[in-house]
Scaffold this motif. Structure first.
Motif, PDB file in Angstrom:
ATOM      1  N   GLN A 183      37.895  18.282   8.585  1.00  0.00           N
ATOM      2  CA  GLN A 183      39.247  18.016   8.116  1.00  0.00           C
ATOM      3  C   GLN A 183      39.169  17.252   6.800  1.00  0.00           C
TER       4      GLN A 183
ATOM      5  N   LYS B 103      40.438  14.402   5.039  1.00  0.00           N
ATOM      6  CA  LYS B 103      41.062  13.218   5.650  1.00  0.00           C
ATOM      7  C   LYS B 103      42.444  12.897   5.103  1.00  0.00           C
ATOM      8  N   ALA B 104      43.298  12.479   6.012  1.00  0.00           N
ATOM      9  CA  ALA B 104      44.603  11.949   5.597  1.00  0.00           C
ATOM     10  C   ALA B 104      44.416  10.459   5.318  1.00  0.00           C
ATOM     11  N   VAL B 105      44.798  10.041   4.122  1.00  0.00           N
ATOM     12  CA  VAL B 105      44.771   8.598   3.828  1.00  0.00           C
ATOM     13  C   VAL B 105      46.060   8.219   3.112  1.00  0.00           C
TER      14      VAL B 105
END
Lengths: 248, 160
Positions: free
Chosen positions: B156, B158-160
């Motif tokens: 994935q 990354k969501a940040v």
């Protein structure tokens, strides 16, 4: 401003030294994912240290980041003693990572509202990254704390050992009052309180207990270090020392 | 005079070396473009992750791409004035990540919760029952997951 310089060195040195320690797991991690995790965290931490040294360089007239990282003597480092210890067994490395990164997460959350704008901007970014470090640490604390009898015992004993060292993160800083007064940083006492509130629920879920009557290991912030820092610096600066003026 | 839109277009050709299907523009790391007096241009960019090892490379590539448009002086600055977060990836960028078989970061409102970090959609079978194997992956911006539906491992962004 001397107190702000000192503060930036403190955080940068903590991250540089623990970043270096984390990198010692590269190639040795107990499983591939963990090898990658510690290597990635090493990269994040050394990257963060670099950015803080860069602020010191551009905003406060300190030396170039490479010089500052590689050419200072042991007593000039402001890191806490927790980060200097060798990686030891995986239980110690995990517990140190858990205690340290919760402190960093709380610190950088705090710094997002710092009166020093460049630091506040960097903090927004770093806080997002640290969530992943904390998530990683918490997962393993819970997994091993609730694992076998041996894993639980090892995590508890690593915690007993690392906790007094971790309290050393919060050693009062020179000129801390001034930092608080100008709104740069809320102070170590407040940070320690938030840190405790942040680690306690995880420890509870993991079935681990903080040692009672632990006494903080202070000294690092004033340049007093363990016997482990000098050999680390020697190794870390080996290539730089061959030709300090080399262009990379 | 060369316009900002032309610069933007040229930068579509500069790709992230770690994910060579997405441009620096769609990745959201170009934060400011200025065309100045005397045929000069200034581009401001910011790294996805503080320790990103590719930023210097991309900075150089951006420099070359903008210079190629015919400016006399080009300055490319890396700073944190507008810190990057995964919401800055464009809609097209999200699609490019999917096509690259990376699970795209979930859109969020400013901060992402700890619980959200542990979930991703499988880019192969689109299953949503997934397990986080490790929040760290082959590059700083990727996490590793396993899909409980098709059994495949995936990464994935990354969501940040």
């Amino acid at each position: 401003m001397q107190s702000l310089k000192n503060f930036l060195y403190t955080i940068a040195d903590d991250n540089l030294i623990l970043g270096h320690r984390n990198s010692e797991w590269t190639g040795l991690g107990p499983m591939l994912e963990e090898d990658i995790a510690f290597s990635s965290m090493a990269q994040d931490k050394v990257g963060l240290a670099y950015q803080l040294y860069q602020l010191l360089h551009t905003d406060m007239g300190e030396g170039h980041p490479d010089k500052v990282a590689f050419a200072r003597t042991e007593t000039e480092f402001k890191c806490c003693q927790l980060v200097e210890y060798p990686i030891g067994e995986y239980d110690f490395s995990l517990v140190r990572h858990f205690l340290f990164d919760h402190a960093m997460y709380e610190l950088f959350s705090m710094l997002t509202t710092s009166a020093y704008p460049a630091l506040a901007q960097l903090a927004v970014k770093v806080r997002g990254e640290l969530k992943y470090h904390v998530l990683h640490a918490d997962t393993w604390m819970k997994k091993l704390g609730n694992g076998s009898e041996e894993s639980k015992a090892r995590m508890q004993s690593a915690l007993n050992y690392a906790y007094p060292l971790a309290l050393g993160i919060f050693e009062p800083l020179e000129g801390e009052q001034e930092l608080v007064q100008y709104g740069y940083f809320e102070g170590m006492a407040v940070l320690q309180e938030r840190w405790l509130a942040s680690i306690m629920p995880v420890l509870e879920t993991a079935g681990l207990k903080l040692p009672v009557n632990a006494e903080a290991t202070f000294g690092g912030r004033k340049g007093y270090h363990t016997e482990y820092l000098a050999p680390l610096l020697k190794e870390m600066t080996e290539v730089f020392a061959i030709d300090p003026e080399a262009e990379w | 005079m060369i316009s900002e839109a032309q610069i933007l277009l040229a930068l579509q050709e500069v790709k992230d070396p770690e994910i060579p299907v997405i441009s620096v523009v769609d990745l959201g790391i170009i934060t400011k473009i200025e065309v100045g007096e005397e045929n000069s241009a200034k581009v401001t960019m910011t790294p996805t992750f503080v320790g990103c090892p590719a930023i210097k490379h991309m900075q150089h590539e951006v420099q070359l791409a903008v210079e190629a448009l015919g400016f006399d002086t080009v300055e490319v600055v890396v700073d944190y004035t507008i810190p990057w977060n995964s919401n800055m990836v464009s809609e097209r960028g999200l699609q490019q990540l999917k096509d690259f078989r990376l699970s795209p970061p979930k859109r969020h409102c400013g901060t992402i919760s700890m619980a959200d970090l542990e979930h991703a959609q499988c880019p192969n079978c689109f299953g949503t029952e997934t397990t986080l194997l490790s929040p760290f992956g082959p590059t700083l911006c990727r996490a590793m997951f396993k899909c409980n539906t098709c059994g495949e491992g995936f990464e994935q962004f990354k969501a940040v």
